[in-house]
Design a protein around this motif. Structure first.
Motif, short mmCIF file in Angstrom:
data_model
loop_
_atom_site.label_atom_id
_atom_site.label_comp_id
_atom_site.label_asym_id
_atom_site.label_seq_id
_atom_site.Cartn_x
_atom_site.Cartn_y
_atom_site.Cartn_z
N PRO A 43 -15.09 54.20 -3.77
CA PRO A 43 -14.26 53.58 -2.74
C PRO A 43 -14.84 53.85 -1.36
O PRO A 43 -15.66 54.76 -1.19
N ARG A 44 -14.43 53.05 -0.40
CA ARG A 44 -14.89 53.28 0.97
C ARG A 44 -13.70 53.23 1.91
O ARG A 44 -12.66 52.65 1.59
N GLY A 45 -13.86 53.85 3.05
CA GLY A 45 -12.78 53.82 4.01
C GLY A 45 -12.94 54.83 5.12
O GLY A 45 -13.87 55.64 5.12
N ARG A 46 -12.02 54.76 6.04
CA ARG A 46 -12.01 55.64 7.20
C ARG A 46 -10.57 55.98 7.55
O ARG A 46 -9.64 55.20 7.30
N VAL A 47 -10.41 57.13 8.14
CA VAL A 47 -9.16 57.48 8.82
C VAL A 47 -9.57 57.98 10.20
O VAL A 47 -10.54 58.74 10.33
N VAL A 48 -8.86 57.50 11.21
CA VAL A 48 -9.17 57.85 12.60
C VAL A 48 -7.92 58.44 13.23
O VAL A 48 -6.86 57.81 13.24
#
Length: 149
Positions: A43-48
């Motif tokens: 999976p891919r993703g970001r949290v900012v």
């Protein structure tokens, strides 16, 4: 004791500020204890996290392809978790007051996540709940790992 807990919360808040890249996303089935790669193997993703108290969270499953049919579009919703809101830190948890989300039932809710930061990594555990993406499985919790980007 209250000052120590508050100091810990302030420290965690400072540690979280910035951008984090998704490393892994697993789901634990409460009934069976089975660990499920609900978002696939890569999976891919970001949290900012911003210094002024906003969080933007976007995670996508592995190998997502453009939708051709309405059924395809509906299936894509099972491999997406995305929300934005104001956050606060309480002890070892970040709590988001959700303002926008991929799942309308999350808008206006508070989402709690237990988080531990160790070096460049953050480990996140959700409470047990029925996740909109795979509600047919019943209660589950997510175990998510991020690396500072």
């Amino acid at each position: 004791m209250t000052q120590l807990k508050h100091a810990h919360s302030d420290d965690l808040a400072q540690q979280l500020i910035g951008t984090w890249k998704l490393v892994s996303y697993q789901v634990e089935d409460k009934k069976t204890g089975e660990m499920i790669e609900a978002m696939g193997e890569c999976p891919r993703g970001r949290v900012v996290f911003t210094a002024d108290g906003w969080v933007a969270f976007n995670l996508e499953g592995s190998n997502r392809q453009p939708a051709v049919t309405d059924w395809d579009r509906a299936q894509l919703m099972k491999t997406l978790v995305a929300y934005i809101g104001r956050y606060r830190i309480e002890h070892d948890q970040w709590i988001t007051s959700v303002e926008t989300a991929w799942a309308p039932e999350w808008v206006g809710t508070e989402q709690r996540r237990t988080v531990r930061v160790e070096g460049p990594y953050a480990t996140v555990v959700t409470p047990w709940r029925e996740m909109p993406n795979w509600a047919d499985r019943g209660a589950s919790r997510s175990l998510i790992r991020f690396k500072r980007a």
